[in-house]
Design an enzyme around this catalytic site. Structure first.
Site, mmCIF file in Angstrom:
data_model
loop_
_atom_site.group_PDB
_atom_site.id
_atom_site.type_symbol
_atom_site.label_atom_id
_atom_site.label_comp_id
_atom_site.label_asym_id
_atom_site.label_seq_id
_atom_site.Cartn_x
_atom_site.Cartn_y
_atom_site.Cartn_z
ATOM 1 N N SER A 50 0.860 -1.199 0.000
ATOM 2 C CA SER A 50 0.000 0.000 0.000
ATOM 3 C C SER A 50 0.891 1.243 0.000
ATOM 4 C CB SER A 50 -0.896 0.006 1.232
ATOM 5 O OG SER A 50 -0.111 0.241 2.393
ATOM 6 N N ASP A 82 -1.140 -1.714 -4.020
ATOM 7 C CA ASP A 82 -2.509 -1.785 -3.511
ATOM 8 C C ASP A 82 -3.056 -0.353 -3.360
ATOM 9 O OD1 ASP A 82 -4.754 -3.069 -2.429
ATOM 10 O OD2 ASP A 82 -3.961 -3.010 -0.378
ATOM 11 N N HIS A 213 -11.736 -7.022 -2.361
ATOM 12 C CA HIS A 213 -10.991 -6.362 -1.274
ATOM 13 C C HIS A 213 -11.717 -6.609 0.043
ATOM 14 C CE1 HIS A 213 -8.099 -3.550 -3.380
ATOM 15 N NE2 HIS A 213 -8.708 -4.175 -4.370
ATOM 16 N N ILE A 257 -6.170 -9.847 1.555
ATOM 17 C CA ILE A 257 -6.184 -10.102 2.997
ATOM 18 C C ILE A 257 -5.032 -9.350 3.670
ATOM 19 C CG2 ILE A 257 -5.939 -11.892 4.779
ATOM 20 C CD1 ILE A 257 -7.183 -13.845 2.607
ATOM 21 N N SER A 259 -5.913 -7.480 7.215
ATOM 22 C CA SER A 259 -6.252 -7.400 8.653
ATOM 23 C C SER A 259 -6.014 -8.721 9.393
ATOM 24 C CB SER A 259 -7.704 -6.968 8.829
ATOM 25 O OG SER A 259 -7.889 -5.678 8.296
HETATM 26 P P1 13P Z 1 -8.827 -6.510 4.954
HETATM 27 O O1 13P Z 1 -8.755 -5.257 5.771
HETATM 28 O O2 13P Z 1 -10.184 -7.132 5.059
HETATM 29 O O3 13P Z 1 -7.743 -7.463 5.250
HETATM 30 O O4 13P Z 1 -8.688 -6.079 3.406
HETATM 31 C C1 13P Z 1 -7.425 -5.795 2.865
HETATM 32 C C2 13P Z 1 -7.501 -5.176 1.514
HETATM 33 O O5 13P Z 1 -8.526 -5.130 0.868
HETATM 34 C C3 13P Z 1 -6.275 -4.631 0.975
HETATM 35 O O6 13P Z 1 -6.475 -3.966 -0.237
HETATM 36 O O1 G3H Z 2 -6.719 -1.877 1.972
HETATM 37 C C1 G3H Z 2 -5.656 -1.498 2.436
HETATM 38 C C2 G3H Z 2 -4.705 -2.356 3.153
HETATM 39 O O2 G3H Z 2 -5.275 -3.032 4.239
HETATM 40 C C3 G3H Z 2 -3.503 -1.567 3.510
HETATM 41 O O3 G3H Z 2 -3.707 -0.752 4.613
HETATM 42 O O4 G3H Z 2 -3.093 1.602 4.014
HETATM 43 O O5 G3H Z 2 -2.970 0.763 6.398
HETATM 44 O O6 G3H Z 2 -1.306 -0.026 4.688
HETATM 45 P P1 G3H Z 2 -2.693 0.472 4.942
HETATM 46 ZN ZN ZN Z 3 -8.334 -2.936 -0.410
#
Ligand code: 13P
Ligand code: G3H
Ligand code: ZN
Length: 311
Positions: A50, A82, A213, A257, A259
């Site tokens: 990300s 991402d 997502h 995935i 979280s």
């Molecule tokens: P979660 O927060 O459900 O793990 O989703 C992650 C995600 O969509 C990252 O782009």
């Molecule tokens: O959907 C996003 C991911 O869970 C990444 O999260 O922006 O806190 O790194 P983050």
């Molecule tokens: Zn996402």
């Protein structure tokens, strides 16, 4: 094996009725845990970074760590941006060795989303990189993504054909009721993804890879462990895994995935620190935390995604 795009992975996943796991990476232990699990299970893999991860760990460190994982594990790995929020960020990742980027302009009206996405697709395709785009908005909060539940909206199946034709994107993230983060649904409710929308999208885009997502399941054991060891996570539930398996058997080829890995790692570290209050060497608690990530990813690959043995 060098980094690959997700093109072949998605083709096989669509035909085979399974999905590829896209796991977020932020540091060495997370990358090692994920890639060791995928390597041992011979599973194709998407590692995604990300904007927040990139500013936390630095682009070069993450790319080099992923290159090391490629040397250690003989599986196809795609390195993906991402939730890219600008052309400049996507370009920087494309120029810096990523094989896939997401341009997320899902918050804009359709016509503007098309223009912004098209621009990234042209640059990416000129450089052999694939593009994921998004239609519909998910609720949830991460470092760089913050959408209130009232501002989220399901994908409109009637928009998807025009969007894909005009943008030339290679995969499409849709909103069917999942959301980002650990607090997806109210405790006591019965989460139900909108498979009717997924079916409509699939009909309009036969053979086209769809992305889900916000697909963590938020295992209650980990929430409990965090709270029993000094944490304070209010009640939360995630997406039931049987619904994810169903999505994977349909047009969904990529399941995101993050979280669940955070929960597994944090629960492990909190437990460890409680049990060993005199320990202060980070290797002592990061080693089991890395194993916890590995176990979580192995579970997702085998019991949810079905991509084991598909490398
Ligand atoms: P979660 O927060 O459900 O793990 O989703 C992650 C995600 O969509 C990252 O782009
Ligand atoms: O959907 C996003 C991911 O869970 C990444 O999260 O922006 O806190 O790194 P983050
Ligand atoms: Zn996402």
């Amino acid at each position: 094996m060098p980094l690959v795009t997700s093109q072949e992975m998605f083709k096989k996943a669509y035909k085979g009725g399974y999905a590829i796991g896209a796991f977020n990476v932020n540091n060495m232990e997370i990358i090692q845990g994920i890639t060791e699990a995928a390597g041992e299970l011979n599973a194709p893999l998407i590692l995604q970074v990300s904007k927040g991860a990139r500013s936390y760990a630095n682009h070069t460190y993450l790319v080099k760590l992923v290159e090391a994982a490629l040397i250690e594990n003989d599986i196809p790995i795609c390195l993906h941006l991402d939730h890219g929020d600008s052309f400049e960020l996507c370009k920087s990742c494309i120029d810096g060795g990523f094989t896939s980027v997401m341009i997320d302009k899902s918050g804009l009206p359709l016509a503007e989303n098309i223009i912004e996405t098209r621009k990234v697709v042209e640059y990416a395709h000129d450089h052999g990189v694939v593009v994921e785009a998004e239609l519909g908005t998910l609720a949830g909060i991460e470092d760089e993504v913050n959408v209130k539940a009232e501002d989220s909206s399901y994908t409109r199946p009637e928009d998807v054909q025009e969007f894909v034709e005009k943008t030339g994107c290679d995969s499409l993230a849709i909103a069917i009721g999942t959301s980002h983060g650990a607090y997806k649904f109210k405790p006591g409710t019965n989460p139900q993804l909108r498979f009717d929308i997924l079916e409509e999208v699939e009909k309009r885009l036969p053979g086209f890879p769809i992305v889900l997502h916000g697909a963590s399941s938020v295992p209650q054991d980990f929430v409990k462990a965090i709270n029993e060891h000094g944490g304070n996570m209010p009640g939360a539930i995630g997406v039931p895994e049987d619904q994810l398996r169903k999505a994977a058997s349909m047009a969904v080829c990529k399941i995101n995935i993050d979280s669940d890995l955070r929960l597994a790692m944090t629960a492990c570290i909190r437990e460890y620190m409680d049990a060993h209050p005199d320990h202060f060497d980070p290797r002592q608690y990061l080693k089991p935390a890395r194993e916890a990530i590995k176990a979580m990813v192995a579970h997702k690959i085998v019991d949810v995604l079905g991509c084991n043995g598909k490398a």
